[in-house]
Design a protein around this motif. Structure first.
Motif, PDB file in Angstrom:
ATOM      1  N   UNK A  47       0.827  -1.205   0.000  1.00  0.00           N
ATOM      2  CA  UNK A  47       0.000   0.000   0.000  1.00  0.00           C
ATOM      3  C   UNK A  47       0.864   1.259   0.000  1.00  0.00           C
ATOM      4  N   UNK A  48       1.952   1.228   0.746  1.00  0.00           N
ATOM      5  CA  UNK A  48       2.859   2.376   0.769  1.00  0.00           C
ATOM      6  C   UNK A  48       3.443   2.649  -0.620  1.00  0.00           C
ATOM      7  N   UNK A  55       2.673   8.574   4.352  1.00  0.00           N
ATOM      8  CA  UNK A  55       3.659   8.155   5.342  1.00  0.00           C
ATOM      9  C   UNK A  55       3.173   6.956   6.140  1.00  0.00           C
ATOM     10  N   UNK A  56       4.097   6.330   6.827  1.00  0.00           N
ATOM     11  CA  UNK A  56       3.800   5.136   7.622  1.00  0.00           C
ATOM     12  C   UNK A  56       2.730   5.402   8.680  1.00  0.00           C
ATOM     13  N   UNK A  57       2.891   6.491   9.433  1.00  0.00           N
ATOM     14  CA  UNK A  57       1.929   6.807  10.501  1.00  0.00           C
ATOM     15  C   UNK A  57       0.542   7.092   9.933  1.00  0.00           C
ATOM     16  N   UNK A  63      -5.814   3.098   7.919  1.00  0.00           N
ATOM     17  CA  UNK A  63      -6.209   1.687   7.899  1.00  0.00           C
ATOM     18  C   UNK A  63      -7.023   1.342   9.140  1.00  0.00           C
ATOM     19  N   UNK A  64      -6.609   1.858  10.288  1.00  0.00           N
ATOM     20  CA  UNK A  64      -7.348   1.605  11.526  1.00  0.00           C
ATOM     21  C   UNK A  64      -8.761   2.182  11.444  1.00  0.00           C
TER      22      UNK A  64
END
Length: 117
Positions: A47-48, A55-57, A63-64
């Motif tokens: 997905x990244x 960004x990762x965060x 997603x959450x």
């Protein structure tokens, strides 16, 4: 208070639905995540790569939220190392026609304005 005419009432109901949808998909990432997942389950790192600029965060947070709202599911795969796939749920699939139309309109608009695909 005046009673609503049928047209006014229909319009207000229409606006409430739009407001709810916009609140669900606010920001620039959720629709992109959902669009990527309509092509099949993806790992976090996939997905990244697919969603340029996230960004990762931010990806983790989005997603959450999508999982919390029942649009995607998180599948933990018992492998070494442990792997996690994200997949669209049956409920999430109901967003598919909207995403397809957004894509179609965006490509048509790009042609109209820029003259290219």
């Amino acid at each position: 208070m005046e009673s609503c005419t049928p047209v006014y009432s229909d319009c207000m109901q229409h606006m409430k639905g739009i407001q709810d949808a916009l609140e669900m998909f606010n920001g620039k990432w959720k629709i992109r995540i959902m669009a990527a997942l309509t092509f099949g389950p993806k790992r976090f790192t996939d997905l990244q790569l697919i969603i340029e600029g996230i960004g990762t965060k931010m990806l983790s947070k989005e997603l959450q939220l999508l999982e919390l709202n029942g649009l995607i599911r998180r599948d933990v795969i018992a492998s070494k190392p442990v792997s996690v796939n994200y997949a669209i749920t049956d409920y999430g699939l109901t967003v598919g026609p909207v995403i397809k139309e957004l894509s179609h309109w965006g490509n048509t608009h790009r042609k109209q304005i820029m003259g290219k695909v």
